[in-house]
Design an enzyme around this catalytic site. Structure first.
Site, mmCIF file in Angstrom:
data_model
loop_
_atom_site.group_PDB
_atom_site.id
_atom_site.type_symbol
_atom_site.label_atom_id
_atom_site.label_comp_id
_atom_site.label_asym_id
_atom_site.label_seq_id
_atom_site.Cartn_x
_atom_site.Cartn_y
_atom_site.Cartn_z
ATOM 1 N N SER A 56 47.746 47.900 30.936
ATOM 2 C CA SER A 56 47.260 46.541 30.701
ATOM 3 C C SER A 56 46.574 46.345 29.349
ATOM 4 O O SER A 56 46.242 45.203 28.993
ATOM 5 C CB SER A 56 46.316 46.111 31.824
ATOM 6 O OG SER A 56 47.044 45.836 32.997
ATOM 7 N N LYS A 59 48.271 43.773 27.199
ATOM 8 C CA LYS A 59 48.005 42.336 27.299
ATOM 9 C C LYS A 59 47.394 41.756 26.034
ATOM 10 O O LYS A 59 47.712 40.632 25.637
ATOM 11 C CB LYS A 59 47.093 42.060 28.502
ATOM 12 C CG LYS A 59 47.764 42.246 29.857
ATOM 13 C CD LYS A 59 46.782 41.969 30.993
ATOM 14 C CE LYS A 59 47.480 41.882 32.341
ATOM 15 N NZ LYS A 59 48.001 43.176 32.807
ATOM 16 N N TYR A 165 42.713 38.177 38.262
ATOM 17 C CA TYR A 165 43.579 39.013 37.425
ATOM 18 C C TYR A 165 45.002 38.968 37.956
ATOM 19 O O TYR A 165 45.215 38.961 39.177
ATOM 20 C CB TYR A 165 43.038 40.438 37.430
ATOM 21 C CG TYR A 165 43.616 41.341 36.383
ATOM 22 C CD1 TYR A 165 43.694 40.932 35.059
ATOM 23 C CD2 TYR A 165 44.064 42.613 36.717
ATOM 24 C CE1 TYR A 165 44.217 41.762 34.095
ATOM 25 C CE2 TYR A 165 44.581 43.459 35.756
ATOM 26 C CZ TYR A 165 44.655 43.038 34.444
ATOM 27 O OH TYR A 165 45.167 43.870 33.497
#
Length: 378
Positions: A56, A59, A165
């Site tokens: 992640s 991102k 999330y």
């Protein structure tokens, strides 16, 4: 004991398979180190340039890509993202399940925007975080991981109403592809990775030779491997598909510290960096993640005593951390226990990369915290 020795001691005490870490300021690297093994079973040393899954932490790069396109008018922060991504044009909210376990849906009261996606207020979720999403997929047929079906789901709430999330940044990556006509790798390479000299960062369909293994602790303390690999699949995952190195990622952090520029290459305007760094979610609180699959990611909250906010790609701590980052620093993490922070006020950033599952490992967190203390000790 010096602060560097304390960091080494923290990593040794953490019983991690291996780790790399870098501290940077606006001018360059202040500290770097590598410890342990890329493959603990084979005894392969972890090196500073060992390729690891950053999950992640992808991102943040994809969020910058979207902001570049917003600057050019190719994406709108506040227009309906369904104009670009038809799959998101008619969002449905999951109200619950009937007596037979079938999902109950209703139309959302507003459209999803790019701002919602970047701030995780779209209503989307993650199957491993949200039990209702896992139940939905159980009722409708479990999709194959790495497919678009795996990120196609009803909303848990109307866009803008809450923070949760989610797979939203996967859709941001698909929006980048939709308006540029190419794949996400090509766009990132030309406009972010190559200008920043991030030569080891890529979507890789399968692990390359010498890359670090993702480890799990087996019975009796022996190391085993996790089969989880996020780089392949039907599409290039803007939410978690990149693999990279600590030096590469540190270049990206330095660019953000410098307001969007590094080594004379402007990646993003100062105004866009400021917008990404501003809390976008008002009085909502960001950062807490529940769990539907604790063996992969147990409940997590990095700042349980702060009313943390969220920008356009980053967690924001509103209060300073004693001995560490300033208020309004930016941060996030990757599911294999990699973490970073960016402190614009102090001009300091750091990244800590390990390859260990499940997420939120106390030892990895202690190593990352020791890195942060080192960064502010001089």
């Amino acid at each position: 004991m010096t602060n560097e020795a304390q960091l080494t001691q923290a990593i040794e005490n953490a019983d991690l398979p291996g780790a790399t870490a870098i501290i940077v300021d606006r001018e360059g690297v202040r500290f770097s180190g590598a410890w342990g093994h890329a493959d603990a079973k084979a005894g392969t040393p972890m090196k500073l340039d060992t390729i690891c899954q950053i999950a992640s932490m992808t991102k943040a790069l994809v969020s910058v890509a979207a902001m570049q396109l917003a600057e050019q008018g190719k994406l709108s922060l506040d227009g309906p993202i369904g104009d670009v991504l038809p799959e998101l044009a008619d969002p449905q909210v999951l109200e619950g399940f009937d007596d037979d376990g079938a999902p109950i849906l209703r139309p959302a009261v507003r459209q999803i925007t790019l701002r919602h996606l970047l701030s995780h207020t779209s209503g989307l979720g993650y199957f491993f975080v949200h039990p209702q999403i896992l139940k939905y997929f159980s009722a409708t047929g479990a999709p194959v991981p790495g497919t678009k079906a795996a990120i196609t789901m009803p909303l848990m709430f109307d866009p803008g109403d809450k923070w949760e999330y989610s797979v939203a940044t996967d859709w941001v990556g698909l929006a980048v592809e939709a308006v540029t006509g190419g794949d996400l790798q090509s766009y990132l390479t030309e406009y972010i990775l190559k200008p920043l000299g991030m030569t080891h960062t890529a979507f890789r369909p399968e692990p390359v030779e010498g890359s670090a293994k993702v480890h799990v602790r087996g019975p009796g303390g022996d190391w085993a491997y996790s089969p989880m690999y996020l780089g392949g699949g039907e599409f290039q995952s803007g939410g978690g598909g990149l693999s990279s190195t600590a030096p590469d990622y540190a270049r990206f952090l330095q660019m953000v510290l410098r307001g969007g520029e590094l080594d004379g290459k402007r990646i993003l305007s100062e105004e866009s960096i400021a917008e990404m760094s501003r809390n976008q979610i008002g009085d909502l609180r960001a950062g807490y993640m529940g769990s539907a699959m604790p063996d992969l990611a147990p409940p997590f909250d990095n700042f349980p005593d702060q009313h943390t906010g969220w920008g356009l790609g980053f967690l924001i701590n509103p209060e300073p951390v004693e001995g560490g980052r300033s208020a309004n620093s930016l941060a996030w993490a990757g599911i294999f226990n990699s973490y970073y922070w960016i402190d614009p006020a102090a001009g300091i950033a750091g990244v800590f990369i390990s390859q260990l599952s499940p997420f939120g490992d106390p030892g990895a967190m202690s190593g990352f915290q020791a890195l942060e203390r080192l960064a502010y000790s001089s």
